[in-house]
Design a protein around this motif. Structure first.
Motif, short mmCIF file in Angstrom:
data_model
loop_
_atom_site.label_atom_id
_atom_site.label_comp_id
_atom_site.label_asym_id
_atom_site.label_seq_id
_atom_site.Cartn_x
_atom_site.Cartn_y
_atom_site.Cartn_z
N ASP A 174 0.80 -1.12 -0.06
CA ASP A 174 -0.11 0.02 0.07
C ASP A 174 1.08 1.46 -0.19
O ASP A 174 0.38 2.20 -0.30
N GLY A 175 2.04 1.07 0.10
CA GLY A 175 3.11 2.20 0.04
C GLY A 175 3.34 2.58 -1.29
O GLY A 175 2.60 2.75 -2.13
N ASP A 176 4.90 2.49 -1.60
CA ASP A 176 5.25 2.78 -2.89
C ASP A 176 5.19 1.32 -3.70
O ASP A 176 5.63 1.47 -4.95
N GLY A 177 4.93 0.29 -3.47
CA GLY A 177 4.76 -0.69 -4.19
C GLY A 177 6.20 -1.45 -4.38
O GLY A 177 6.45 -2.26 -5.35
N SER A 178 7.35 -1.13 -3.75
CA SER A 178 8.46 -1.63 -3.62
C SER A 178 8.77 -3.09 -3.39
O SER A 178 7.78 -3.59 -2.67
N ALA A 201 -3.85 5.15 -8.65
CA ALA A 201 -2.37 4.86 -7.75
C ALA A 201 -1.33 5.67 -8.14
O ALA A 201 -0.77 6.07 -6.94
N ALA A 202 -1.44 6.30 -9.24
CA ALA A 202 -0.27 7.33 -9.64
C ALA A 202 -0.78 8.82 -8.70
O ALA A 202 0.35 9.49 -8.57
N GLN A 203 -1.75 8.79 -8.19
CA GLN A 203 -2.36 10.03 -7.37
C GLN A 203 -1.99 9.60 -5.91
O GLN A 203 -2.59 10.41 -5.10
N TYR A 215 1.76 -3.03 -13.99
CA TYR A 215 3.30 -2.79 -13.88
C TYR A 215 3.97 -3.49 -14.95
O TYR A 215 5.09 -3.10 -15.21
N ARG A 216 3.52 -4.82 -14.83
CA ARG A 216 4.19 -5.68 -15.94
C ARG A 216 4.07 -5.21 -17.30
O ARG A 216 5.23 -5.07 -18.02
N LYS A 217 2.94 -4.54 -17.82
CA LYS A 217 2.88 -4.05 -19.09
C LYS A 217 3.72 -2.82 -19.32
O LYS A 217 4.19 -2.49 -20.22
N ARG A 277 5.35 1.95 -7.36
CA ARG A 277 4.21 2.96 -7.59
C ARG A 277 4.88 4.39 -8.00
O ARG A 277 3.94 4.96 -8.61
N ALA A 278 5.72 4.77 -7.38
CA ALA A 278 6.22 6.05 -7.73
C ALA A 278 6.62 6.24 -9.60
O ALA A 278 6.58 7.44 -9.68
N GLU A 279 6.88 5.03 -9.91
CA GLU A 279 6.91 5.16 -11.46
C GLU A 279 5.93 5.37 -12.35
O GLU A 279 5.91 5.57 -13.51
N LEU A 280 4.83 5.29 -11.67
CA LEU A 280 3.35 5.05 -12.46
C LEU A 280 3.19 6.45 -13.29
O LEU A 280 2.82 6.64 -14.37
#
Length: 999
Positions: free
Chosen positions: A835-839, A927-929, A955-957, A963-966
């Motif tokens: 739920d954070g940055d998705g790392s 998610a980007a927001q 993410y895969r596509k 998440r920070a890269e979205l």
């Protein structure tokens, strides 16, 4: 070759007007001044022809330095052919008691007047500055008297700025009213170009015209001589451009003209001109080394003053006169501003002509003086060393220091050729044996790495023979050992190190440990020696670990990792503990390189990357060291593990053979696989065929290449040939105690070949053995691969279970996953569930290169048992991942499996922003927001698990992990999908759900 008179119309008109005035009885002096080679003589001849045509009698004299000792020599030339000359010249004796020649000027003047009584006279004197003193006085007095006579006097005089101040000119003591003076300007570039084209009489390339104009430097003398040389060349043999040296010109008129120009300028000016040419005779080196320090050298006042001072010191000239000379020569066109505004000869041919008559000894002496002057004014070491390269040995310590400092700078800037030149020249200077040994070590290492191995080894052997500090001797021995081992002489290399250890390192236990570590690493080049060395290392470590040091213990961890004697988790714990201990600087490189290799095998790629960077930063690249190449190899291994095929193939080192090696290296093995995976099989075949493996060195790199060639053969439909390579690789690896699949998974590769050849029993046995070893090492990469191949070999429901396990293990990435890991669904992949940055989880690494074939194997197994829906999902995911990775071969395999299962061919991209579904895009934008998965689920009235599934797919596509890269990944998609605002995108979705509409 005759060259027409150009750009002298005004001078001829002036003389014509003055001639008309003289014929009316009012004579005057016309002084034509100009620098050497500006055409004074040619203009005077034209003036004489013009006067003769106008009915004037022409009296000519041409002065020469050879006749300055003859009183009235120039006047005699003028009057010699007239009546009464003999008596006027002195045949009548002077009255008794009068000084010699006292009455001669008056008699000569009367003779001139008598000539003028008959017809108007043109008195033409060429090069009056070379006239004898008696003639000069007579001419000056004559000018004062001809204003009422039909006599026009036209004289030419050299007027050029020389280093030695010239004597007063002819008109110095005359009233300006008696003289008309014209200074001849150099030829313009346009006139010079026209002259070149007309004189050569054939079509001339523009580049050649420009070269001739620059080499002629506005001087009719030089241009005429140059055209004479070129005029003898047949049209078909004519060059497209001027050469840079006079030796290429025939018959040599140009060089002779330049030499005459120098002689005319005097010895001091000649020395300055030659010094300038000598300082500029390696222009590239000067630009590279000297331009960087120009501001500091000139005290911030520009290059001019500093260059003039250096030139003056080099030539032994007056520093106050040199700046003016540089300015004057630039105005004439012989010099042009070069890089940074520094004065340079207008063309290399002109510079070479200036130098051509200078002996080598004098030239070397000038470079020596220049080096000393540059050192005193504080120039950079490379600029000073550049002069020393062209001087004779100095024999002083300062020269040695400058050359070695310059070599250090060149090494730091990765300019090996410059470093080699400086080091070789340094050996010509005196230095203690210990220092000479250090220089020889570095020079031999560079020559081995950049020139040829046979050039470097003798230098390194000589370094070993000289006395030196123990630490420096160890560096020399390690460098020599590295060179010998790469030549296939691993036993000799280890003997060199052992000899040093036994004879010179008593009382230096840290250096002994370094030598032992180097011996162990170099033994990798010989299987028999390797076993012997590692047996000793293990026995010593069991008794006294401190005797092998941290680097030696790390090598033991590496050995156990490849021998199947430890797990990845245990190996990394031990490696990290060793890294936490203080390390000797000489041994630290061994520790870092070994640790990086183990971390890469353990799927800790980020950590391995950091260790490689740290290790390379601590290496002196100019010294041969076994760990330097090892670190570069690990860097390539990391890129290969990540599937960074484009990065691998863009690295020039990867496709280049290693200096001193005829057999393939590790980088070429990875390049071969990368070419196969990117669909470039023809290039891969050419690379593989470029190595003759009939009698190669039995090294670990050979085994890597055998495995890679097997991959190529398998991909090109030759499973039998591939099987031979894989089994040969396995035989060699087993002989080296390398049984773990962390380096070359030859068992699973062989198993796949057996399956292709219809031998399931042999395939099953190999796959089971690989799974046993993979379970011991216990990382997702080796474990997932072993499970995949075993599943394929097993078949049926059991085979499907094994391939499912392979996919689950590989989805988790690295981090010590065991074979009994609980089921992990695709929807719960770590990058989407956070739920954070998705790392990803700490220590985790993507294993795409193994996950893709696992998904393909899973899809095929699912198709075989009739579950076509799940099969298509797995195969489409495999195709998407392969597309993102650039793995052409694996994508083709996935799509072929899809077609075999009845799926239609994909019409759109499988990756990138354009491949997102509407639901995936809505969820990704939210998610980007910075909205959490829970918030998105509540907003869209979806289950949290559905949000995670869509995010995992997005993410895969998009090819991202966090998440920070979205935001950045979606920007391109937003720019193509049209404007957003109320009623569109996420806002529209929120409005719909507030109204209770199902998303």
């Amino acid at each position: 070759m005759s060259v027409a008179l150009r750009e002298r119309r005004e001078e001829l008109e002036l003389v014509a007007a003055e001639a008309e005035r003289a014929r009316a009885g009012a004579g005057r002096l016309v002084l034509l001044r100009g620098a050497t080679g500006t055409g004074r003589t040619a203009l005077l001849e034209a003036v004489a022809e013009q006067a003769d045509a106008a009915g004037m009698r022409v009296l000519r004299a041409r002065c020469s330095p050879d006749h300055t000792s003859v009183p009235f020599g120039a006047v005699f030339q003028l009057l010699a052919h007239g009546p009464g000359f003999d008596s006027a010249a002195g045949e009548e004796p002077d009255p008794p008691g009068t000084p010699p020649h006292r009455g001669r000027p008056a008699r000569l003047w009367r003779l001139l007047r008598s000539y003028a009584d008959d017809v108007p006279l043109l008195v033409a004197v060429d090069d009056v500055h070379l006239a004898d003193e008696s003639s000069r006085r007579w001419l000056v007095e004559a000018v004062r008297r001809i204003d009422r006579l039909p006599v026009l006097m036209v004289v030419t005089e050299r007027s050029q700025y020389d280093i030695d101040p010239p004597a007063d000119g002819l008109v110095h003591a005359l009233s300006p009213a008696l003289v008309r003076t014209r200074t001849l300007a150099p030829l313009s570039a346009g006139s010079a170009a026209e002259l070149v084209r007309s004189a050569l009489g054939r079509p001339v390339p523009a580049e050649l015209v420009d070269d001739c104009v620059r080499a002629g430097a506005g001087s009719p003398l030089l241009l005429r001589a140059l055209l004479d040389d070129l005029g003898g060349t047949a049209a078909e043999d004519a060059p497209a451009a001027l050469p840079d040296n006079c030796a290429a010109l025939y018959p040599g008129s140009y060089a002779a003209a330049v030499s005459w120009w120098l002689d005319s300028a005097g010895p001091t000016t000649t020395e300055v001109a030659r010094a300038l040419a000598a300082l500029d005779d390696d222009e590239k080196a000067d630009e590279k080394a000297g331009e960087k320090d120009g501001d500091s050298a000139s005290g911030g006042g520009g290059h001019g003053d500093a260059d003039a001072e250096l030139l003056a010191r080099t030539a032994g000239a007056d520093p106050a006169r040199v700046p003016g000379w540089l300015t004057a020569m630039t105005g004439l066109g012989l010099l042009r501003p070069g890089p940074g505004g520094r004065p340079r000869y207008a063309h290399p041919l002109l510079r070479d002509a200036v130098l051509s008559s200078w002996s080598g000894a004098l030239r070397q002496a000038a470079h020596h003086r220049a080096a000393e002057a540059m050192l005193r004014r504080g120039d950079r070491a490379e600029a000073v060393a550049g002069q020393l390269l062209r001087s004779a040995p100095v024999g002083e310590a300062w020269a040695t220091g400058v050359l070695l400092d310059a070599a250090d700078l060149a090494v730091r800037d990765d300019r090996s050729d410059d470093a080699l030149a400086f080091l070789r020249r340094a050996l010509d200077e005196p230095m203690p044996d210990a220092r000479r040994s250090v220089v020889l070590t570095e020079l031999g290492s560079l020559e081995y790495a950049t020139v040829r191995s046979t050039a470097g080894i003798p230098r390194l052997a000589e370094a070993m023979r000289l006395p030196g500090l123990p630490r420096d001797r160890v560096r020399a021995a390690v460098a020599l050992g590295t060179a010998l081992a790469r030549q296939g002489e691993a036993r000799v290399a280890i003997d060199v190190l052992r000899g040093l250890e036994n004879e010179h390192l008593t009382g230096h236990p840290d250096l002994v440990r370094t030598v032992q570590t180097a011996s162990a690493l170099l033994s990798d080049h010989d299987p028999g020696t390797r076993r012997e060395v590692y047996r000793w290392l293990r026995e010593t470590a069991e008794r006294s670990p401190q005797l092998v040091g941290t680097a030696g213990q790390a090598l033991l961890v590496r050995y156990e990792s490849t021998a199947g004697l430890t797990s990845a988790a245990s190996a990394m714990r031990r490696i990290r503990a060793l890294l936490a201990q203080p390390a000797d600087p000489l041994a630290e490189g061994f520790l870092l390189g070994t640790a990086a290799a183990v971390a890469q095998w353990a799927d800790q790629l980020d950590e391995a990357d950091r260790l490689v960077r740290r290790g390379l930063a601590g290496q002196r690249t100019s010294l041969l060291h076994p760990m330097h190449l090892a670190l570069l190899n690990v860097r390539v291994d990391i890129a290969a593990a990540r599937g960074a095929y484009a990065e691998l193939l863009d690295d020039p080192v990867v496709l280049s053979p290693v200096v001193g090696r005829l057999d393939p290296a590790n980088a070429q093995a990875h390049a071969l696989i990368a070419l196969v995976e990117t669909g470039r099989t023809e290039e891969a075949t050419a690379l593989a065929d470029g190595f003759d493996l009939q009698n190669p060195y039995d090294s670990w790199e050979l085994n890597r290449f055998l495995y890679a060639r097997g991959v190529l053969r398998a991909a090109t439909g030759d499973p039998a040939g591939a099987l031979g390579d894989f089994l040969e690789c396995g035989r060699h690896q087993s002989a080296r105690d390398v049984v773990s699949p962390v380096v070359t998974p030859w068992r699973t590769a062989s198993a796949e070949c057996h399956l292709a050849l219809g031998r399931p029993r042999q395939a099953l046995a190999l796959a089971e053995e690989e799974l046993r070893l993979a379970t011991e090492w216990n990382t997702p990469r080796v474990l997932g691969r072993a499970l995949r191949v075993l599943g394929t070999a097993t078949g049926g429901r059991r085979g499907l279970d094994l391939t499912d396990r392979a996919v689950r293990v590989l989805r988790e990435g690295a981090g010590g996953v065991s074979a009994g890991t609980p089921d992990v669904t695709p929807e719960a992949a770590p990058e989407a569930t956070a739920d954070g940055d998705g790392s990803a989880a700490p220590g985790g690494e993507p294993v795409e290169t193994e996950l893709i074939p696992a998904l393909i194997a899973q899809g095929r197994r699912l198709t075989a048992v009739g579950d076509r829906a799940r099969a298509r999902e797995a195969l489409r995911e495999a195709a998407e991942r392969a597309e993102r990775l650039g793995a052409v071969r694996m994508r083709a395999a996935a799509e072929a499996a899809l077609r075999e299962g009845g799926a239609r061919r994909a019409a759109t991209a499988r990756t990138g922003s354009g491949s997102l579904t509407a639901s995936e895009r809505r969820i990704a934008e939210l998610a980007a927001q910075s909205r959490t998965n829970t918030e998105i689920a509540e907003l869209l009235h979806l289950a949290r698990r559905t949000v995670e599934t869509h995010l995992t797919s997005a993410y895969r596509k998009l090819g991202i992990r966090r998440r920070a890269e979205l935001g950045a990944a979606l920007t391109d998609a937003g720019s193509r999908s049209g404007p957003t605002g109320p009623g569109t995108g996420p806002d529209r979705d929120r409005d719909r759900h507030r109204r209770g509409t199902q998303a």
